[in-house]
Design an enzyme around this catalytic site. Structure first.
Site, PDB file in Angstrom:
ATOM      1  N   GLU A  41     -28.127 -14.626  29.699  1.00  0.00           N
ATOM      2  CA  GLU A  41     -29.065 -14.439  28.583  1.00  0.00           C
ATOM      3  C   GLU A  41     -30.184 -15.469  28.697  1.00  0.00           C
ATOM      4  O   GLU A  41     -29.917 -16.651  28.907  1.00  0.00           O
ATOM      5  CB  GLU A  41     -28.301 -14.594  27.258  1.00  0.00           C
ATOM      6  CG  GLU A  41     -29.153 -14.809  26.023  1.00  0.00           C
ATOM      7  CD  GLU A  41     -30.111 -13.650  25.707  1.00  0.00           C
ATOM      8  OE1 GLU A  41     -29.657 -12.495  25.649  1.00  0.00           O
ATOM      9  OE2 GLU A  41     -31.324 -13.935  25.529  1.00  0.00           O
ATOM     10  N   ARG A 113     -29.196  -8.722  10.851  1.00  0.00           N
ATOM     11  CA  ARG A 113     -28.967  -8.697  12.304  1.00  0.00           C
ATOM     12  C   ARG A 113     -28.462 -10.041  12.810  1.00  0.00           C
ATOM     13  O   ARG A 113     -27.543 -10.103  13.628  1.00  0.00           O
ATOM     14  CB  ARG A 113     -30.260  -8.328  13.039  1.00  0.00           C
ATOM     15  CG  ARG A 113     -30.044  -8.257  14.566  1.00  0.00           C
ATOM     16  CD  ARG A 113     -31.350  -8.149  15.306  1.00  0.00           C
ATOM     17  NE  ARG A 113     -31.130  -8.029  16.745  1.00  0.00           N
ATOM     18  CZ  ARG A 113     -30.991  -9.058  17.578  1.00  0.00           C
ATOM     19  NH1 ARG A 113     -31.034 -10.293  17.119  1.00  0.00           N
ATOM     20  NH2 ARG A 113     -30.795  -8.851  18.872  1.00  0.00           N
ATOM     21  N   ARG A 191     -41.764  -5.999   7.342  1.00  0.00           N
ATOM     22  CA  ARG A 191     -40.385  -6.242   6.934  1.00  0.00           C
ATOM     23  C   ARG A 191     -40.299  -7.573   6.214  1.00  0.00           C
ATOM     24  O   ARG A 191     -41.023  -8.505   6.536  1.00  0.00           O
ATOM     25  CB  ARG A 191     -39.424  -6.317   8.121  1.00  0.00           C
ATOM     26  CG  ARG A 191     -39.759  -5.463   9.301  1.00  0.00           C
ATOM     27  CD  ARG A 191     -38.839  -5.711  10.478  1.00  0.00           C
ATOM     28  NE  ARG A 191     -37.455  -5.496  10.147  1.00  0.00           N
ATOM     29  CZ  ARG A 191     -36.721  -4.489  10.625  1.00  0.00           C
ATOM     30  NH1 ARG A 191     -37.252  -3.613  11.443  1.00  0.00           N
ATOM     31  NH2 ARG A 191     -35.460  -4.371  10.293  1.00  0.00           N
ATOM     32  N   ASP A 309     -31.846  -0.571  24.544  1.00  0.00           N
ATOM     33  CA  ASP A 309     -33.294  -0.360  24.429  1.00  0.00           C
ATOM     34  C   ASP A 309     -34.001  -0.376  25.781  1.00  0.00           C
ATOM     35  O   ASP A 309     -35.078   0.197  25.927  1.00  0.00           O
ATOM     36  CB  ASP A 309     -33.913  -1.463  23.559  1.00  0.00           C
ATOM     37  CG  ASP A 309     -33.701  -1.216  22.068  1.00  0.00           C
ATOM     38  OD1 ASP A 309     -33.130  -0.165  21.708  1.00  0.00           O
ATOM     39  OD2 ASP A 309     -34.104  -2.082  21.265  1.00  0.00           O
ATOM     40  N   ALA A 322     -29.184   0.563  17.475  1.00  0.00           N
ATOM     41  CA  ALA A 322     -28.078  -0.339  17.807  1.00  0.00           C
ATOM     42  C   ALA A 322     -26.812   0.463  18.126  1.00  0.00           C
ATOM     43  O   ALA A 322     -26.045   0.108  19.033  1.00  0.00           O
ATOM     44  CB  ALA A 322     -27.830  -1.293  16.645  1.00  0.00           C
TER      45      ALA A 322
HETATM   46  C1  LIG Z   1     -35.026 -11.131  18.235  1.00  0.00           C
HETATM   47  C2  LIG Z   1     -34.671  -9.718  17.858  1.00  0.00           C
HETATM   48  C3  LIG Z   1     -34.655  -9.344  16.495  1.00  0.00           C
HETATM   49  C4  LIG Z   1     -34.324  -8.022  16.146  1.00  0.00           C
HETATM   50  N1  LIG Z   1     -34.286  -7.684  14.815  1.00  0.00           N
HETATM   51  C5  LIG Z   1     -33.943  -6.429  14.442  1.00  0.00           C
HETATM   52  C6  LIG Z   1     -33.856  -6.056  13.065  1.00  0.00           C
HETATM   53  O1  LIG Z   1     -34.075  -6.849  12.174  1.00  0.00           O
HETATM   54  N2  LIG Z   1     -33.532  -4.764  12.762  1.00  0.00           N
HETATM   55  C7  LIG Z   1     -33.277  -3.829  13.737  1.00  0.00           C
HETATM   56  O2  LIG Z   1     -32.970  -2.667  13.413  1.00  0.00           O
HETATM   57  N3  LIG Z   1     -33.337  -4.158  15.047  1.00  0.00           N
HETATM   58  C8  LIG Z   1     -33.662  -5.427  15.433  1.00  0.00           C
HETATM   59  N4  LIG Z   1     -33.741  -5.763  16.765  1.00  0.00           N
HETATM   60  C9  LIG Z   1     -33.566  -4.707  17.781  1.00  0.00           C
HETATM   61  C10 LIG Z   1     -32.174  -4.269  17.917  1.00  0.00           C
HETATM   62  O3  LIG Z   1     -31.287  -5.364  18.010  1.00  0.00           O
HETATM   63  C11 LIG Z   1     -32.126  -3.403  19.161  1.00  0.00           C
HETATM   64  O4  LIG Z   1     -33.100  -2.381  19.004  1.00  0.00           O
HETATM   65  C12 LIG Z   1     -30.805  -2.681  19.358  1.00  0.00           C
HETATM   66  O5  LIG Z   1     -29.739  -3.397  18.816  1.00  0.00           O
HETATM   67  C13 LIG Z   1     -30.553  -2.444  20.848  1.00  0.00           C
HETATM   68  O6  LIG Z   1     -30.175  -3.690  21.422  1.00  0.00           O
HETATM   69  P1  LIG Z   1     -30.360  -4.096  22.922  1.00  0.00           P
HETATM   70  O7  LIG Z   1     -29.177  -4.949  23.245  1.00  0.00           O
HETATM   71  O8  LIG Z   1     -30.624  -2.927  23.796  1.00  0.00           O
HETATM   72  O9  LIG Z   1     -31.684  -4.972  22.950  1.00  0.00           O
HETATM   73  P2  LIG Z   1     -32.036  -6.361  22.273  1.00  0.00           P
HETATM   74  O10 LIG Z   1     -31.350  -6.538  20.982  1.00  0.00           O
HETATM   75  O11 LIG Z   1     -33.525  -6.455  22.291  1.00  0.00           O
HETATM   76  O12 LIG Z   1     -31.423  -7.466  23.281  1.00  0.00           O
HETATM   77  C14 LIG Z   1     -31.957  -7.743  24.560  1.00  0.00           C
HETATM   78  C15 LIG Z   1     -31.484  -9.110  24.995  1.00  0.00           C
HETATM   79  O13 LIG Z   1     -31.835  -9.335  26.358  1.00  0.00           O
HETATM   80  C16 LIG Z   1     -32.340 -10.641  26.497  1.00  0.00           C
HETATM   81  N5  LIG Z   1     -33.220 -10.676  27.678  1.00  0.00           N
HETATM   82  C17 LIG Z   1     -34.429 -10.068  27.812  1.00  0.00           C
HETATM   83  N6  LIG Z   1     -34.929 -10.288  29.038  1.00  0.00           N
HETATM   84  C18 LIG Z   1     -34.018 -11.048  29.709  1.00  0.00           C
HETATM   85  C19 LIG Z   1     -33.963 -11.595  31.026  1.00  0.00           C
HETATM   86  N7  LIG Z   1     -34.962 -11.402  31.904  1.00  0.00           N
HETATM   87  N8  LIG Z   1     -32.874 -12.321  31.374  1.00  0.00           N
HETATM   88  C20 LIG Z   1     -31.853 -12.518  30.515  1.00  0.00           C
HETATM   89  N9  LIG Z   1     -31.856 -12.020  29.235  1.00  0.00           N
HETATM   90  C21 LIG Z   1     -32.925 -11.295  28.848  1.00  0.00           C
HETATM   91  C22 LIG Z   1     -33.054 -10.883  25.179  1.00  0.00           C
HETATM   92  O14 LIG Z   1     -33.245 -12.274  24.928  1.00  0.00           O
HETATM   93  C23 LIG Z   1     -32.106 -10.243  24.190  1.00  0.00           C
HETATM   94  O15 LIG Z   1     -31.100 -11.119  23.757  1.00  0.00           O
HETATM   95  C24 LIG Z   1     -34.050  -7.060  17.164  1.00  0.00           C
HETATM   96  C25 LIG Z   1     -34.068  -7.438  18.526  1.00  0.00           C
HETATM   97  C26 LIG Z   1     -34.361  -8.748  18.880  1.00  0.00           C
HETATM   98  C27 LIG Z   1     -34.349  -9.155  20.348  1.00  0.00           C
END
Ligand SMILES: Cc1cc2nc3c(=O)[nH]c(=O)nc-3n(C[C@H](O)[C@H](O)[C@H](O)COP(=O)(O)OP(=O)(O)OC[C@H]3O[C@@H](n4cnc5c(N)ncnc54)[C@H](O)[C@@H]3O)c2cc1C
Length: 437
Positions: A41, A113, A191, A309, A322
């Site tokens: 991460e 979240r 928001r 995502d 999510a």
């Molecule tokens: C800071 C933040 C706040 C959010 N707040 C909300 C909210 O309030 N309400 C809502 O509905 N959704 C929110 N979301 C989005 C929601 O969590 C996601 O749309 C959904 O849960 C899908 O999650 P995901 O794991 O695919 O992506 P994400 O939740 O975006 O997680 C991606 C992760 O990958 C990490 N990452 C990215 N690039 C790299 C790299 N090169 N090397 C290592 N790690 C990396 C990021 O730091 C992050 O932790 C938020 C996302 C983030 C990142």
């Protein structure tokens, strides 16, 4: 914490990039199925970012397979089953209640979240998953026999890499060679999340605090505003989706002055303005961005897959971003168990086949709801307020990703070499299946 049972060691090594809900779920589910897991991460420390997020009954099932998780989530989430829908002028259109009809679907979880993320992150650490913060992945590589990443100048190698690195995925660019081309959807969200004490005595809002959890949507032309009380009535959060022609810079941390929201909500129900009066300034300003669906989520040598995502961003009106990210993790863990170490490429292809059409259908629900609300013919709405109901689709919510993958793995794998099968493969019509399918 109740003891966490793992399947016998499969010998499969998995690297997961990102600790969002996609990455953490993939990590916990792969670990549960007996695979070895390393998570990288980029954040140097875990931060309680974001505000309200929702998990439907389809992802709720995944949480409940992790001993002790349901109890922990009960302390920090709520399970709303009623939505009051009003017009922008404040006139009540209908009260939608889904709890009684959806008992068999299982529980949904809504909350902050940051809090939910912390609970799951800590859970993953407690059960023994190797999570390395401060590791920003800068490169991906693969051969026919292995896949890996480079972070902090070090090469990490495994049988398979899962890139759960979010909407601005580097994995997507490097692995698939797709230039990231976000397009404005024409909409954005404001928001806010804050202590609701000043609103508790408001005669028009006190109902939202009675059970500790109230949910109300105000709908108008090209704008909607949703308020929710949370934490047993201690906090209130709201989101306001509005037309937006600004550029497509997307961030969870961008801000906008409260006065901007007042402009979009001018002439709306005075109750909303009383909520704005006590809302902290500035607001979170989140642009809603489209990306064309990727033609594939897996790499040329089929040893790296995009999840969450990174593979398929969602509009918030789908309330599924999510949940679908979590379904990816649960599905992949099953596919890797079924393929075994010798057929990782098959596992990734079956994963994609099992997920692709379902995810597309789920993504479309976000557009349908937004358009139903934003482009309503108000003369018709007056005659039929039920038309403004939030769609609660059984195929989407009453679904068990693990069971579905277990049941359909073999038949899907058998069709992979059949050029006539195409994307449809074995899938029963995805909008008709449910947990019992
Ligand atoms: C800071 C933040 C706040 C959010 N707040 C909300 C909210 O309030 N309400 C809502 O509905 N959704 C929110 N979301 C989005 C929601 O969590 C996601 O749309 C959904 O849960 C899908 O999650 P995901 O794991 O695919 O992506 P994400 O939740 O975006 O997680 C991606 C992760 O990958 C990490 N990452 C990215 N690039 C790299 C790299 N090169 N090397 C290592 N790690 C990396 C990021 O730091 C992050 O932790 C938020 C996302 C983030 C990142």
């Amino acid at each position: 914490m109740a003891s966490f049972e793992r399947a016998p060691d499969t010998g499969i090594h998995v690297i997961i990039v990102g600790t969002g809900f996609a990455g953490l779920t993939a990590a916990i589910e792969c670990y549960r199925k007996g695979h070895s897991v390393l998570v990288l991460e980029s954040f140097k420390e875990r931060l309680p970012l974001g505000d309200v997020i929702s998990f439907g009954p389809n992802s709720g099932r995944i949480f409940r397979r992790w001993p002790g998780m349901d109890e922990e989530l009960d302390l920090i989430t709520w399970n709303t089953e009623d939505l009051l829908i009003k017009s922008w002028k404040g006139e009540t259109l209908l009260k939608q209640s889904w709890g009684a009809n959806e008992k068999e679907y299982g529980k949904n979880y809504n909350g902050h979240r940051g809090n939910i993320h912390e609970a799951i992150f800590e859970y993953a650490v407690k059960i023994g998953i190797d999570i390395r913060l401060g590791h920003k992945v800068m490169d991906y590589f693969e051969t026919d026999r292995e896949a890996g990443v480079v972070a902090n100048g070090e090469r990490f190698v495994a049988d398979v890499v899962l890139a759960g690195d979010g909407v601005r995925s580097l994995g997507r660019t490097i692995v698939l060679g797709h230039e990231d081309k976000p397009k404005s959807s024409g909409y954005a969200l404001y928001r806010a999340w804050f202590d609701a004490t000043p609103l508790k005595e408001d005669p028009d809002l006190s109902w939202m605090f009675k059970k500790g959890e109230g949910l109300c949507a105000w709908i108008g032309p090209e704008v909607h505003f949703i308020a929710a009380t949370t934490k047993n009535g201690r906090d209130l959060s709201w989101v306001c989706t509005h037309l937006d022609d600004a550029d497509v810079e997307e961030s969870w941390m961008a801000h906008a002055p409260l006065s901007n929201a007042r402009k979009y909500l001018a002439g709306w129900d005075p109750v909303i303005h009383r909520i704005l009066d006590v809302t902290p300034d500035p607001l979170i300003d989140w642009k809603l961005v489209y990306r064309d669906p990727l033609p594939t989520w897996i790499s040329p040598k089929k040893r790296t897959a995009l999840i969450g995502d990174a593979a398929h961003p969602f509009l918030p009106t789908s309330i599924q971003g999510a949940s679908q990210a979590m379904e990816d993790g649960a599905t992949l863990a099953v596919c890797l168990s079924r393929s075994g170490k010798g057929k990782i490429q098959e596992a990734l292809q079956v994963f994609e086949a099992l997920r692709y059409e379902r995810v597309r259908a789920a993504q479309k629900t976000g557009e349908t709801t937004r358009d139903t609300w934003h482009k309503a013919d108000w003369a018709e709405v007056k005659k039929n307020p039920e038309s403004m109901k939030l769609k609660r689709e059984e195929w989407l919510l009453n679904f068990d990703a693990e069971v579905y993958a277990e049941k359909n793995y073999d038949a899907t794998a058998a069709l992979l070499d059949d050029p006539a099968a195409g994307r449809e493969l074995n899938l029963p019509k995805i909008t008709e299946i449910s947990a019992s399918a």
